[in-house]
Design a protein around this motif. Sequence first.
Motif, PDB file in Angstrom:
ATOM      1  N   LYS A  60       0.598   4.467  -2.402  1.00 54.21           N
ATOM      2  CA  LYS A  60       0.457   5.819  -1.854  1.00 54.21           C
ATOM      3  C   LYS A  60       1.501   6.750  -2.504  1.00 54.21           C
ATOM      4  O   LYS A  60       1.209   7.880  -2.875  1.00 54.21           O
ATOM      5  CB  LYS A  60       0.658   5.737  -0.330  1.00 54.21           C
ATOM      6  N   GLU A  61       2.692   6.227  -2.635  1.00 51.76           N
ATOM      7  CA  GLU A  61       3.784   7.004  -3.264  1.00 51.76           C
ATOM      8  C   GLU A  61       3.419   7.380  -4.712  1.00 51.76           C
ATOM      9  O   GLU A  61       3.678   8.487  -5.164  1.00 51.76           O
ATOM     10  CB  GLU A  61       5.068   6.162  -3.209  1.00 51.76           C
ATOM     11  N   LEU A  71       0.817  -1.218   0.000  1.00 48.99           N
ATOM     12  CA  LEU A  71       0.000   0.000   0.000  1.00 48.99           C
ATOM     13  C   LEU A  71       0.853   1.271   0.000  1.00 48.99           C
ATOM     14  O   LEU A  71       0.492   2.279  -0.614  1.00 48.99           O
ATOM     15  CB  LEU A  71      -0.960   0.014   1.196  1.00 48.99           C
ATOM     16  N   ASP A  72       1.979   1.214   0.692  1.00 51.70           N
ATOM     17  CA  ASP A  72       2.820   2.426   0.721  1.00 51.70           C
ATOM     18  C   ASP A  72       3.357   2.756  -0.666  1.00 51.70           C
ATOM     19  O   ASP A  72       3.524   3.916  -1.018  1.00 51.70           O
ATOM     20  CB  ASP A  72       3.974   2.250   1.715  1.00 51.70           C
ATOM     21  N   GLU A  78      -6.313  -0.278   6.472  1.00 59.86           N
ATOM     22  CA  GLU A  78      -4.965   0.201   6.116  1.00 59.86           C
ATOM     23  C   GLU A  78      -5.026   1.149   4.917  1.00 59.86           C
ATOM     24  O   GLU A  78      -4.301   2.135   4.851  1.00 59.86           O
ATOM     25  CB  GLU A  78      -4.043  -0.981   5.788  1.00 59.86           C
ATOM     26  N   ALA A  79      -5.901   0.828   3.975  1.00 56.46           N
ATOM     27  CA  ALA A  79      -6.045   1.700   2.806  1.00 56.46           C
ATOM     28  C   ALA A  79      -6.617   3.045   3.246  1.00 56.46           C
ATOM     29  O   ALA A  79      -6.131   4.105   2.844  1.00 56.46           O
ATOM     30  CB  ALA A  79      -6.947   1.039   1.766  1.00 56.46           C
ATOM     31  N   LYS A  80      -7.626   2.979   4.104  1.00 57.34           N
ATOM     32  CA  LYS A  80      -8.282   4.202   4.575  1.00 57.34           C
ATOM     33  C   LYS A  80      -7.259   5.127   5.247  1.00 57.34           C
ATOM     34  O   LYS A  80      -7.260   6.343   5.025  1.00 57.34           O
ATOM     35  CB  LYS A  80      -9.374   3.805   5.571  1.00 57.34           C
ATOM     36  N   GLN A  81      -6.396   4.530   6.054  1.00 59.16           N
ATOM     37  CA  GLN A  81      -5.383   5.345   6.732  1.00 59.16           C
ATOM     38  C   GLN A  81      -4.483   6.078   5.746  1.00 59.16           C
ATOM     39  O   GLN A  81      -3.863   7.077   6.074  1.00 59.16           O
ATOM     40  CB  GLN A  81      -4.528   4.471   7.643  1.00 59.16           C
ATOM     41  N   ARG A  82      -4.384   5.552   4.557  1.00 56.53           N
ATOM     42  CA  ARG A  82      -3.544   6.189   3.530  1.00 56.53           C
ATOM     43  C   ARG A  82      -4.380   7.009   2.542  1.00 56.53           C
ATOM     44  O   ARG A  82      -3.892   7.404   1.489  1.00 56.53           O
ATOM     45  CB  ARG A  82      -2.740   5.122   2.782  1.00 56.53           C
ATOM     46  N   GLY A  83      -5.649   7.194   2.873  1.00 60.31           N
ATOM     47  CA  GLY A  83      -6.514   7.987   1.993  1.00 60.31           C
ATOM     48  C   GLY A  83      -6.884   7.271   0.707  1.00 60.31           C
ATOM     49  O   GLY A  83      -7.206   7.897  -0.306  1.00 60.31           O
ATOM     50  N   ILE A  84      -6.839   5.947   0.723  1.00 62.22           N
ATOM     51  CA  ILE A  84      -7.163   5.163  -0.485  1.00 62.22           C
ATOM     52  C   ILE A  84      -8.471   4.395  -0.251  1.00 62.22           C
ATOM     53  O   ILE A  84      -8.656   3.781   0.794  1.00 62.22           O
ATOM     54  CB  ILE A  84      -6.022   4.166  -0.805  1.00 62.22           C
ATOM     55  N   ASP A 103      -5.854   7.235  -5.719  1.00 62.27           N
ATOM     56  CA  ASP A 103      -6.874   7.476  -4.692  1.00 62.27           C
ATOM     57  C   ASP A 103      -7.750   6.259  -4.443  1.00 62.27           C
ATOM     58  O   ASP A 103      -8.358   6.128  -3.399  1.00 62.27           O
ATOM     59  CB  ASP A 103      -7.839   8.580  -5.154  1.00 62.27           C
TER      60      ASP A 103
END
Length: 546
Positions: free
Chosen positions: A41-42, A37-38, A87-93, A46
């Motif tokens: 995110k990089e 996921l990171d 985990e996705a939500k925490q990354r705004g995904i 979205d």
Amino acid sequence: MKKKWWHESVVYQIYPRSFNDSNGDGIGDIQGIIQRLDYLKELGIDIIWLSPVYQSPNDDNGYDISDYYNIMDEFGTMADMEELLEEAKQRGIRIVMDLVVNHTSDEHMWFVESKKSKDNPYRNFYVWRDPVDGKEPSEQGSFFGGSAWEYDEKTGQYFLHIFSKKQPDLNWDNVNVRDEVYKMMNFWLDKGIGGFRMDVIDLVGKDIDQGVIANGSNLHKYLQEMHKKTLANYEVVTVGETPFVNTEIAKLYSGEDRNELDMVFTFEHVCLDEVPNKGKWNCRKLNLQELKQVLSKWQVELHNKGWNSLYWNNHDQPRIISRFGNDQEYRVLSGKMLAILLHMMQGTPYIYQGEEIGMTNIRFESIDDYKDIETLNMYKEKIENGYKHDDIMETIYIKGRDNARTPMQWDESVNAGFTDGNPWIKVNPNYKNINVLEALKDEDSLFYHYKKLIHLRKTNEIVIFGDYKLLLEDHPSIFAYTRTLGKEKLLVVCNFYEEETKFELPKDISYKNIEILISNYKDSTTDIQKINLKPFEAVVYKLTKE
Ligand code: NOJ
């Protein structure tokens, strides 16, 4: 148009089986996705569109669902799925799930019951018909070869399967089927998913007795009912996979006041390398003029009236660089050109796993290395009809769906870092050069190019809402267009081929200031009256009047 959060979103599609294997069984899984996921995110995306992760016997890799409320054992558990959402939500995904409801697996409880007898309460969940003159009820063919009708000895009737015989079609005219689908959708929506990608949704509402498969007369009625009973109560995004859509029908699906879907996923541009009406395996060379016409038509006709997806790749399509670009000497340059061409248009862009590092098609010598049911059925049928192995393989190299399904190439270690075990499908041997680790190390890589395109969309409203106009309509090798919003204009110029060519600025375009937003060469010129375009050169200029 009212601005919606998903107007400026970029979607990344994950085909879980081939993305990342966390437990060494050779099959990608949900924990594997969480580990990456990171990375996503990089990149800056979205939304993740997750190809099906539900319980399935995998006749068609998860597009044959036997239990909508459970996760496929090979992919993990419901707890893993909830962890992924969190985990996705925490990354705004946000996670968009695949909704496959034109058909189920034949191992779904509904079908197991349906087959038992003609008076079983689930009989009408599927489409059963009596034989006609001792044969199939109609000549309807399956998309995966052969008849779409399969005979059931026990009850003496045929059931309909537009895809494989392990994917019986649901009967959407049965209100109990629709209610079950809505109940299941609400179950997932309540878990906090970001929406649905709806598999072959234009087949829902078919009228098989009239030979109508797609765009049946009840389709839009059912979608509006679905909206009211499920989607209207959530802030989600929906995209309909609509292989049979045209721009007029697309407005019905995605018009703002229609309460159906948010956007469509059209196929016209990815069918241009097929001989019309001869099916996907009859290939021809792409004609650039046709590509310009088709993409431009969708841009202009849906503007302010609907919303479209922008894509080159998905799990059903060959890799775009091998298809419309050059996967040898100009792999990176042509990949960047194709990305610019698409990402500066209006719509929601979709990036398919591996596209952002320029993954390419695969050529396995043996048919045994292929896994896709569509490819394997076609091969068998053609061999039986006397075609030569080599000729069939050539078409598979061009159009086979496994081109998109070889494992994601993470690094140069064994199996491209996809798995510690034996991959379910072989890795593309070019992974030593083409992989994520390499891409992240190189500031000129395709990865950073995609990242920049995503960023440009988010920081320039003109990319989202600007008016589209095709330029140099008849030019044999340049695809150029403008986007206009207020006093700003984007000028997008792409040389589609490896031969150099000349661009001349149309006389009606004037400007005071010019800036290059993105290009695939470091030394692209800002002197745009006449440009000598290098192989596959693509540039986006921002022109302002004051
Ligand atoms: C479209 C999906 O994208 C494809 O992979 C699948 O085989 C068919 N629908 C049937 O579900």
